[in-house]
Write a protein that holds these residues in place. Structure first.
Motif, PDB file in Angstrom:
ATOM      1  N   ASP A 163      -3.792   0.842  -3.346  1.00 32.75           N
ATOM      2  CA  ASP A 163      -3.397  -0.569  -3.410  1.00 32.75           C
ATOM      3  C   ASP A 163      -2.448  -0.751  -4.590  1.00 32.75           C
ATOM      4  O   ASP A 163      -2.865  -0.639  -5.758  1.00 32.75           O
ATOM      5  CB  ASP A 163      -4.635  -1.446  -3.570  1.00 32.75           C
TER       6      ASP A 163
ATOM      7  N   VAL B  78      -5.407   5.990   0.580  1.00 30.18           N
ATOM      8  CA  VAL B  78      -4.739   4.688   0.548  1.00 30.18           C
ATOM      9  C   VAL B  78      -4.827   4.136  -0.867  1.00 30.18           C
ATOM     10  O   VAL B  78      -5.924   4.067  -1.455  1.00 30.18           O
ATOM     11  CB  VAL B  78      -5.376   3.695   1.537  1.00 30.18           C
TER      12      VAL B  78
ATOM     13  N   GLY C 175      -5.715  -2.965   3.897  1.00 31.59           N
ATOM     14  CA  GLY C 175      -6.053  -1.825   3.058  1.00 31.59           C
ATOM     15  C   GLY C 175      -7.069  -0.871   3.640  1.00 31.59           C
ATOM     16  O   GLY C 175      -7.427   0.118   3.001  1.00 31.59           O
TER      17      GLY C 175
ATOM     18  N   TYR D 102       0.817  -1.214   0.000  1.00 31.77           N
ATOM     19  CA  TYR D 102       0.000   0.000   0.000  1.00 31.77           C
ATOM     20  C   TYR D 102       0.852   1.265   0.000  1.00 31.77           C
ATOM     21  O   TYR D 102       1.998   1.270   0.453  1.00 31.77           O
ATOM     22  CB  TYR D 102      -0.920   0.025   1.225  1.00 31.77           C
TER      23      TYR D 102
END
Length: 498
Positions: free
Chosen positions: A373, A371, A416, A359
């Protein structure tokens, strides 16, 4: 009292079975041995009847002396030994004492005593939390920054106020008494039990002042090599490398730059990041420059970012740069065309960033934190805050950040999902320009001319406050060594005495 005797490891009576972890909360620790004859121990809750799977290892009936004590008493005794002793020494004595260092409940009892009964720890998830490392760090931090072996946080009567650790002022020229100070409209509560501040630095630490190397404010510092090498980036456009092992001070190794260059960058050097022997520097000249520390700081490459580079994160497979034009750029420094991907997560400049192999977490001047991914290649979540984050530290399942108003934010990071936990006022009166959090330590610095050392519990316990003559622009921590960049062109290094 009968003689206390240690049994040899080879004695079959000293092998006490397999270790079982205790329950997760130190303030809800329950007994792991049943039996009505068990004596009550100070600081431990009353006994309960455990299931067969919860039974802790205990000395055999044939053992005598210390090892004949109930398991709970052994762990309670061991919790008063230095944490490093429990890890390094007890396993060499016998199998029974080796299991003491594996008992999660024992470590949680130790942590509860270090932080106090009213504080929560850890802030984030407890699953897979490294209790031994956290306790070792907390004890070392307390010893170094207060001159005490342990924090006396336990109180004998319910409701009695917690005694705060010593707040050590390292610059006696500053005004040290501020009981009525107003910080950003927030009244600072001073504990009436708090001891007076000392004008002397803790004897366990030594302070190194770098010789005058920069001719403008130092914006960024970065410790490397277990705290033996320091990089400094300045508004004088230069990056300098320092050897901290030379004698009792510091020696300038290199001023980085290519052949024919008058300075390292052509604008302010704003941020530094390193991976192994490779150092990256970012600046207001809209470039990221790469340096090989093994080759004496030789220039490895130049990346044009398109806008001022405000933060960097050097990962094993990618170099990340947060820029003034709202982007997070992903680079492969080995490629002829280094730009891998450019992502826009915010509507304003990216001020701070942290990442791992999964992340990217980035904070913006638009008061948002996002955030991303890396594997899925998509944004997962964006939070809106009331202030913007200026500095960030990400480790394990916790993210700590400092904002422009002097507040500290703590987040939980799992799968996440970034979840706000709490916001803390630790006494900073202005922007928090640097933050470092590990399992058992928390360091913060601010443009209010202070650096603070805390235990990262809820709320943080401030062990020490350093006062400086100018605003503090950044800090770096490595292997117990603290480097501080000041707005008056000075750099200080604090490290344990040898």
């Amino acid at each position: 009292m009968s003689e206390v005797r240690m049994m040899d490891r080879s004695d079959p009576g000293t092998d006490c079975g397999q270790d079982q972890d205790g329950p997760p909360l130190p303030d809800q620790v329950t007994s792991q041995r049943g039996g009505a004859s068990r004596p009550e121990l100070p600081g431990l809750p009353p006994p309960v009847t455990p299931s067969s799977s919860d039974v802790s290892p205990s000395p055999s009936a044939e053992a005598s002396g210390l090892l004949s004590l109930p398991w709970e008493m052994l762990t309670n005794i061991a919790s008063h030994l230095p944490a490093q002793c429990v890890i390094d020494v007890l396993p060499k004595v016998c199998h029974a004492l080796e299991n003491v260092g594996k008992d999660s409940t024992a470590w949680q009892l130790r942590a509860a005593r270090l932080i106090g009964s009213r504080a929560g720890f850890p802030v984030g998830p407890r699953e897979d939390f490294d209790w031994p490392s956290a306790c070792v760090e907390m004890e070392q931090l307390t010893t170094c920054w207060t001159g005490q072996a342990h924090l006396k946080a336990k109180q004998t009567q319910e409701g009695e106020g917690e005694r705060q650790p010593q707040d050590v002022a390292l610059n006696p020229q500053e005004d040290l008494a501020e009981p009525q100070n107003q910080e950003n409209g927030r009244r600072i509560e001073i504990d009436e039990h708090q001891p007076p501040r000392s004008l002397s630095p803790p004897p366990e630490l030594e302070c190194i002042h770098l010789p005058s190397g920069h001719i403008a404010q130092v914006n960024s510092v970065l410790l490397m090599g277990e705290g033996t090498v320091l990089a400094t980036g300045s508004r004088d456009r230069n990056v300098k490398l320092w050897d901290l092992q030379a004698g009792s001070g510091a020696t300038l190794l290199h001023t980085l730059g290519g052949q024919g260059d008058f300075s390292t960058h052509r604008g302010w050097v704003w941020c530094l990041s390193a991976l192994g022997h490779q150092l990256a520097s970012g600046g207001f000249d809209s470039t990221v420059r790469l340096w090989d520390l093994q080759a004496g700081g030789a220039k490895m490459g130049l990346i044009r970012a398109g806008a001022a580079v405000l933060c960097l994160s050097y990962q094993a497979d990618v170099l990340l740069a947060g820029t003034f034009d709202k982007r997070v750029n992903m680079y492969d420094p080995r490629a002829a065309q280094p730009l891998v991907k450019s992502i826009c997560l915010h509507g304003n400049a990216v001020m701070c960033m942290a990442a791992d192999d999964k992340y990217i977490i980035a904070g913006s001047k638009g008061c948002t934190v996002a955030v991303y991914d890396r594997r899925a290649g998509k944004e997962l979540k964006k939070l809106k805050l009331s202030s913007y984050l200026q500095s960030m530290s990400y480790r394990g399942c916790e993210v700590w950040a400092g904002d422009n108003s002097g507040m500290i934010h703590a987040f939980s990071m799992q799968a996440g999902t970034l979840k706000p936990i709490s916001k803390f006022d630790v006494g900073h009166r202005a922007m928090i320009t640097g933050i470092h959090r590990s399992a058992g330590s928390l360091y913060t610095c601010s443009t209010d001319c202070t650096v603070k050392v805390h235990i990262p519990c809820v709320p943080p316990r401030t062990l020490c406050t350093q006062h400086h003559k100018a605003g503090v622009n950044g800090l770096s921590v490595e292997a117990g060594v603290l480097a501080v960049a000041s707005g008056d062109m000075h750099v200080q290094i604090w490290r344990p005495r040898k």
